[in-house]
Design an enzyme around this catalytic site. Structure first.
Site, PDB file in Angstrom:
ATOM      1  N   GLY A 170       0.782  -1.226   0.000  1.00 17.22           N
ATOM      2  CA  GLY A 170       0.000   0.000   0.000  1.00 17.22           C
ATOM      3  C   GLY A 170       0.814   1.276   0.000  1.00 17.22           C
ATOM      4  O   GLY A 170       0.295   2.362   0.269  1.00 17.22           O
ATOM      5  N   THR A 171       2.107   1.183  -0.346  1.00 14.46           N
ATOM      6  CA  THR A 171       2.942   2.403  -0.350  1.00 14.46           C
ATOM      7  C   THR A 171       2.445   3.424  -1.363  1.00 14.46           C
ATOM      8  O   THR A 171       2.359   4.621  -1.075  1.00 14.46           O
ATOM      9  CB  THR A 171       4.412   2.065  -0.679  1.00 14.46           C
ATOM     10  OG1 THR A 171       4.440   1.206  -1.825  1.00 14.46           O
ATOM     11  CG2 THR A 171       5.107   1.397   0.493  1.00 14.46           C
ATOM     12  N   GLY A 172       2.067   2.947  -2.549  1.00 14.97           N
ATOM     13  CA  GLY A 172       1.603   3.881  -3.581  1.00 14.97           C
ATOM     14  C   GLY A 172       0.284   4.536  -3.213  1.00 14.97           C
ATOM     15  O   GLY A 172       0.083   5.735  -3.454  1.00 14.97           O
TER      16      GLY A 172
END
Ligand SMILES: Nc1ncnc2c1ncn2[C@@H]1O[C@H](COP(=O)(O)OP(=O)(O)O)[C@@H](O)[C@H]1O
Ligand SMILES: Cc1ncc(COP(=O)(O)O)c(N)n1
Length: 273
Positions: free
Chosen positions: A212-214
Site C-alpha cells: 500500500g505504499t503507492g
C-alpha cells in the site's frame, strides 16, 4: 486559523487487510487533518500474502456513491486508486467533468504487489484517453508507467521521457515513483509539471513491508492539495509521510505488511532531501 473542514474523496477498492486501497487512503487523510470519504469501486479479499478475490461494484453503485457525497458534503480534492474496468473509469471521468473537480489525483493501480490484476488490461486505454485529460496529477510506479507509455523504463532519462509522454496525454503533473527501481540504495520520485523536473530522493529502506505504499503516497498528495498546497509542496509532504510510514512499519502479517499510517505525526519531516 483555517476553520473550514477540508474534505477528500477516494474512489478506489477496499483492501480487507487494511494496508492499501480506501483503508490506506482514509487513514492517511485523517493523519493529515483532512476529512476522508470513499466511493468503493471494488471489494477485494486480501491480506499481506496476496489477493484471494476481486469483486467489482456496478457502475450504478460507483456513480451513486459519488453523487451522494458531492450533493451533500462536497470535496476539496479527490483521488482514484483501483478502478478495475473501462466502465468504472468512464463513470469517474464523467463525474470529474460534471462536478468540475480540479484537484484530481490518479494513482493508476494495475497489479497488486502480490501479482493479482486490479485493472483489466483493456481498461488502460480508458485511463489514458478519458481520465488523464481531466486530471491534475498521475502517480504511476515504474511498471505502471511502462504500461501507460508502452516503453521500457531503465534509466532516469527513460523516466523523464515517460513523464513527458504522459504529460502529453493532458494531465497537468506527472510523478513517476521510484520504489520499483530494484537494486538502488537511493530512490528517486520524479515530478514533471510540464516545464521542469523535480526529484525527491530518499534512502531505500530494506523491508518487505511495503504493502500500500503507492496508495498512501497518492492519498497524502490528495490531502495536501485539499489544503491548497501546490504540487511541489504536496509531493514533498507525501514523500516524507510515506518514508516515515515505511521506516516505522508494524510488521503485521506473514507477507508484505502494511506501512504505519500514524508514524508521520511523530517524525514530521522525515528523511527526505
Ligand atoms: N523500500 C522503500 N524505502 C523507501 N521508500 C520507498 C520504498 N519503497 C517505496 N518507497 C517510496 O514509496 C512511494 C511509493 O512508491 P512505489 O512503492 O514505487 O509505489 P507502488 O506502491 O505504487 O508500487 C514512493 O515515494 C517511493 O519512493
Ligand atoms: C484495493 C487495493 N488497491 C490498491 C492496491 C495496491 O497496493 P500495493 O501496490 O501495495 O499492492 C491493493 N493491493 N489493493
Amino acid at each position: 486559523m483555517n476553520t473550514k473542514t477540508l474534505k477528500a474523496l477516494t474512489i478506489a477498492g477496499s483492501d480487507s487487510g487494511g494496508g492499501a486501497g480506501i483503508q490506506a487512503d482514509l487513514k492517511t487523510f485523517q493523519e493529515l487533518d483532512v476529512f476522508g470519504m470513499s466511493a468503493l469501486s471494488a471489494v477485494t479479499a486480501q491480506n499481506t500474502l496476496g489477493v484471494n478475490g476481486v469483486y467489482p461494484l456496478s457502475t450504478e453503485a460507483v456513480s451513486k456513491q459519488i453523487d451522494a457525497v458531492t450533493a451533500d458534503i462536497g470535496i476539496d480534492a479527490v483521488k482514484t486508486g483501483m478502478l478495475f474496468s473501462t466502465e468504472i473509469i468512464e463513470v469517474v471521468a464523467r463525474k470529474v467533468k460534471q462536478y468540475e473537480w480540479g484537484n484530481v489525483v490518479v494513482d493508476p493501480v494495475m497489479i497488486a504487489k502480490g501479482g493479482s490484476r486490479l485493472l483489466q488490461e483493456d481498461a488502460v486505454k480508458a485511463i489514458k484517453e478519458q481520465l488523464l485529460p481531466v486530471s491534475f496529477v498521475i502517480t504511476p510506479n515504474i511498471p505502471e508507467a511502462e504500461v501507460l507509455t508502452n516503453k521500457p523504463i531503465r534509466t532516469l532519462e527513460d523516466r523523464k521521457e515517460a513523464a513527458k509522454q504522459l504529460y502529453g496525454l493532458g494531465v497537468k503533473n506527472v510523478v513517476i515513483k521510484g520504489g520499483h527501481d530494484e537494486g538502488q540504495t537511493e530512490l528517486i520520485d520524479l515530478l514533471y509539471d510540464g516545464k521542469e523536473f523535480h526529484s525527491f530522493t530518499s534512502k531505500r529502506i530494506e523491508t518487505k513491508h511495503t504493502h500500500g505504499t503507492g496508495c498512501t503516497f497518492s492519498a497524502a498528495i490528495t490531502a495536501e492539495l485539499a489544503k491548497g498546497k501546490d504540487i511541489l509542496d504536496a509531493v514533498r509532504v507525501a514523500k516524507a509521510f510515506i518514508h516515515a510510514a515505511i521506516e516505522n512499519s508494524l510488521g503485521i502479517g506473514n507477507g508484505h505488511g502494511p506501512t504505519n499510517h500514524w508514524a508521520y505525526r511523530n517524525v514530521r519531516g522525515g528523511d527526505v532531501k
